[in-house]
Write an enzyme that holds these catalytic residues in place. Sequence first.
Site, mmCIF file in Angstrom:
data_model
loop_
_atom_site.group_PDB
_atom_site.id
_atom_site.type_symbol
_atom_site.label_atom_id
_atom_site.label_comp_id
_atom_site.label_asym_id
_atom_site.label_seq_id
_atom_site.Cartn_x
_atom_site.Cartn_y
_atom_site.Cartn_z
ATOM 1 N N ASP A 1 38.125 34.730 29.325
ATOM 2 C CA ASP A 1 38.858 34.404 30.554
ATOM 3 C C ASP A 1 39.945 33.356 30.300
ATOM 4 O O ASP A 1 40.804 33.134 31.157
ATOM 5 C CB ASP A 1 37.862 33.919 31.621
ATOM 6 C CG ASP A 1 38.440 33.929 33.024
ATOM 7 O OD1 ASP A 1 39.534 34.499 33.206
ATOM 8 O OD2 ASP A 1 37.795 33.378 33.933
ATOM 9 N N ASP B 1 48.287 36.287 38.766
ATOM 10 C CA ASP B 1 48.204 35.589 37.478
ATOM 11 C C ASP B 1 49.455 35.863 36.619
ATOM 12 O O ASP B 1 49.540 35.422 35.482
ATOM 13 C CB ASP B 1 46.930 36.032 36.742
ATOM 14 C CG ASP B 1 46.360 34.931 35.865
ATOM 15 O OD1 ASP B 1 46.727 33.760 36.063
ATOM 16 O OD2 ASP B 1 45.555 35.256 34.971
ATOM 17 N N LYS C 1 53.639 33.347 31.640
ATOM 18 C CA LYS C 1 52.378 34.104 31.574
ATOM 19 C C LYS C 1 52.458 35.244 32.580
ATOM 20 O O LYS C 1 52.628 35.017 33.776
ATOM 21 C CB LYS C 1 51.204 33.181 31.915
ATOM 22 C CG LYS C 1 49.877 33.909 32.146
ATOM 23 C CD LYS C 1 48.714 32.943 32.420
ATOM 24 C CE LYS C 1 47.434 33.695 32.800
ATOM 25 N NZ LYS C 1 46.303 32.792 33.106
ATOM 26 N N ARG D 1 46.457 31.348 27.647
ATOM 27 C CA ARG D 1 46.895 30.566 26.477
ATOM 28 C C ARG D 1 47.044 31.459 25.248
ATOM 29 O O ARG D 1 47.827 31.159 24.355
ATOM 30 C CB ARG D 1 45.917 29.411 26.247
ATOM 31 C CG ARG D 1 44.517 29.836 25.974
ATOM 32 C CD ARG D 1 43.506 28.726 26.176
ATOM 33 N NE ARG D 1 43.216 28.470 27.577
ATOM 34 C CZ ARG D 1 42.334 27.573 28.013
ATOM 35 N NH1 ARG D 1 41.682 26.832 27.141
ATOM 36 N NH2 ARG D 1 42.116 27.404 29.298
ATOM 37 N N ASP E 1 43.803 39.450 36.163
ATOM 38 C CA ASP E 1 42.872 38.730 35.301
ATOM 39 C C ASP E 1 41.446 38.880 35.825
ATOM 40 O O ASP E 1 41.027 38.173 36.728
ATOM 41 C CB ASP E 1 43.275 37.236 35.256
ATOM 42 C CG ASP E 1 42.371 36.421 34.341
ATOM 43 O OD1 ASP E 1 41.576 37.034 33.581
ATOM 44 O OD2 ASP E 1 42.471 35.175 34.380
ATOM 45 N N LYS F 1 34.898 37.297 35.675
ATOM 46 C CA LYS F 1 34.909 36.356 36.791
ATOM 47 C C LYS F 1 33.959 36.825 37.894
ATOM 48 O O LYS F 1 33.723 38.027 38.016
ATOM 49 C CB LYS F 1 36.330 36.282 37.391
ATOM 50 C CG LYS F 1 37.356 35.582 36.538
ATOM 51 C CD LYS F 1 38.717 35.568 37.234
ATOM 52 C CE LYS F 1 39.775 34.869 36.390
ATOM 53 N NZ LYS F 1 39.540 33.422 36.205
ATOM 54 N N GLU G 1 42.625 33.584 28.758
ATOM 55 C CA GLU G 1 43.517 34.560 28.120
ATOM 56 C C GLU G 1 44.984 34.160 28.202
ATOM 57 O O GLU G 1 45.784 34.570 27.356
ATOM 58 C CB GLU G 1 43.319 35.946 28.763
ATOM 59 C CG GLU G 1 44.111 36.214 30.047
ATOM 60 C CD GLU G 1 43.764 35.292 31.201
ATOM 61 O OE1 GLU G 1 42.680 34.694 31.157
ATOM 62 O OE2 GLU G 1 44.576 35.157 32.131
HETATM 63 N N1 BES Z 1 44.084 32.811 35.612
HETATM 64 C C1 BES Z 1 43.077 31.843 35.415
HETATM 65 C C2 BES Z 1 43.409 30.489 36.036
HETATM 66 C C3 BES Z 1 43.604 30.429 37.537
HETATM 67 C C4 BES Z 1 42.622 29.891 38.337
HETATM 68 C C5 BES Z 1 44.778 30.835 38.125
HETATM 69 C C6 BES Z 1 42.813 29.797 39.696
HETATM 70 C C7 BES Z 1 44.966 30.741 39.486
HETATM 71 C C8 BES Z 1 43.976 30.219 40.269
HETATM 72 C C9 BES Z 1 42.841 31.618 33.921
HETATM 73 O O1 BES Z 1 43.122 32.678 33.094
HETATM 74 C C10 BES Z 1 41.404 31.306 33.755
HETATM 75 O O2 BES Z 1 40.607 32.133 34.051
HETATM 76 N N2 BES Z 1 41.108 30.122 33.281
HETATM 77 C C11 BES Z 1 39.760 29.683 33.110
HETATM 78 C C12 BES Z 1 39.667 28.961 31.800
HETATM 79 C C13 BES Z 1 38.262 28.635 31.380
HETATM 80 C C14 BES Z 1 37.565 29.886 30.959
HETATM 81 C C15 BES Z 1 38.310 27.651 30.243
HETATM 82 C C16 BES Z 1 39.428 28.738 34.262
HETATM 83 O O3 BES Z 1 40.276 27.965 34.665
HETATM 84 O O4 BES Z 1 38.316 28.837 34.768
HETATM 85 ZN ZN ZN Z 2 44.515 34.049 33.824
HETATM 86 ZN ZN ZN Z 3 41.454 34.019 32.884
#
Ligand code: BES
Ligand code: ZN
Ligand code: ZN
Length: 506
Positions: A352, A293, A270, A356, A275, A282, A354
């Site tokens: 968010d 990210d 990834k 996946r 992000d 966010k 993204e």
């Molecule tokens: N890049 C984030 C995940 C992340 C969180 C990386 C903390 C490093 C540290 C990912 O893209 C994300 O935002 N995931 C969301 C998913 C949710 C919307 C289902 C999350 O984990 O909040």
């Molecule tokens: Zn992310």
């Molecule tokens: Zn994200």
Amino acid sequence: MKITISTAAPSQIETECLVVSVVDAAAEAKNGDKPKPAPQLQTDDQAVSAAAADLIASGEATGKLLEATLLHKPQGLKAKRLLLIGGGKAKSFSSYELRKLAGAALRALKSKNLKSFLFVAPNLASGAPDAVKSIVEGAYVGSFEPNYYQSDREDKQVDEVVIAAKGDEKALNAAAETGRIIGEAQNFTRDLANEPSNKMTPTILGERAKKMSDEVGLQCEVYGPDKLHELKMGAFWSVSQGSDEEPRLIVMRHEPKDAPEKPVLGLVGKGITFDTGGISIKPAEGMEKMKYDMAGGAAMIGVMRAIAQLKPNVRVIGIVCASENMPSGKAQKPGDIQIAMSGKSIEVINTDAEGRLVLADGLHYAKQLGATHLIDAATLTGAVVVALGMVNAGIFANNDEFYDRFSQSLKKSGEKMWRLPVDDEYREMLKSNIADMMNIGGRWAGAVTAAMFLKEFVGDTPWIHLDIAGVAWMEDAKPWIAKGPTGVPVRSLVEFVLEVNGGNAG
Ligand code: BES
Ligand code: ZN
Ligand code: ZN
């Protein structure tokens, strides 16, 4: 950093500082009392033992993990200083602790502006070459500093590490060389992940991958939006469409002529260079961290660099899906339906989620390019951090045998990961009214439902998913490592690739 092996007696080698590890060999107390430490120097050089005798007798050096005791002008040694560094319990001492000791020694001596030191390799059950390799890897981990943009940064660097070890010199030197290549690859990855998003756009990441590939002799193609459209990568593009920065699909190949046709290992990373969350934006607090990210993608680039140098006789394809995730008038919106390269339709509930989306197409493409086995690495979910904190990465696998082989590599690399499930029962949580699946699975088991989403795109291909959101970045400095990017899981992946065709690297 220059790495040298010496088979001479440590007491007879001239050096700025002689570093020797001390373990605590105290037996477990039977009645529950804390046993008295029984510090044991990890060398059989009697002159070193004599020089350290007072420090040990005084109780200053107990063998406690990472305890450092420095002595100037040690008697009877050619070294200017003697550093005793604690290795913890003698019974459990392994390459895992040794790496940390080497990193901690380097960081302690670097802060004193020393330019070189001598580390005595202790006896490990895994053998002298493994001890040498671990010391080199640990020294590289310790040498990395993230302060590239500080105009007054001091350039305190250790120029040379000498390792005193016994055994076949050829084997010891080969181990040092492998350690150097792995350590450099890990720091290369850390460098990429450390860069802020204005200095590390998808375009720049592609350029860095290409430059590295040219230097080490890898095939590398870097594609832009046209290729994404041509391949019908609707999931990947849906993330990129909101940004003014173009996405990049990076494809690196290690294809030795004589390598068996199969297996072909596909490594997919990834590479979200920033992000924001997109329209599902966010909160401001902590958003600056989302520059890392792309750590999974950076790891795959580092791994390919090491593979090109170590030349294992196995086919490996590295793919990085590099993109920003931005809100804009062109950005995808919650509720939008996207068609992935595989043909599956996705209802994007949360923009968010993204990572996946880009990986769905990256994994499918890796299979199309011939990958018979897949491993992806991604800072995929906050939920994995809730589950495992910053100690273990989450590991998911659809194939037990593949997992078992990979977990052997974890023992070698010393990187911690914990397996989480991908049972079919979780699939229900992704059900959509309107499309084949949603891109999020609700409140519970967020790391698992993210993995379940990816699983939809790998089919029957043996697959491992590494969720590194909690471990790709150190929130606090430790004695052996600076605060910032860690380069996990570079070492595990390199170890794994070296073993794929029965360890016939050459
Ligand atoms: N890049 C984030 C995940 C992340 C969180 C990386 C903390 C490093 C540290 C990912 O893209 C994300 O935002 N995931 C969301 C998913 C949710 C919307 C289902 C999350 O984990 O909040
Ligand atoms: Zn992310
Ligand atoms: Zn994200």
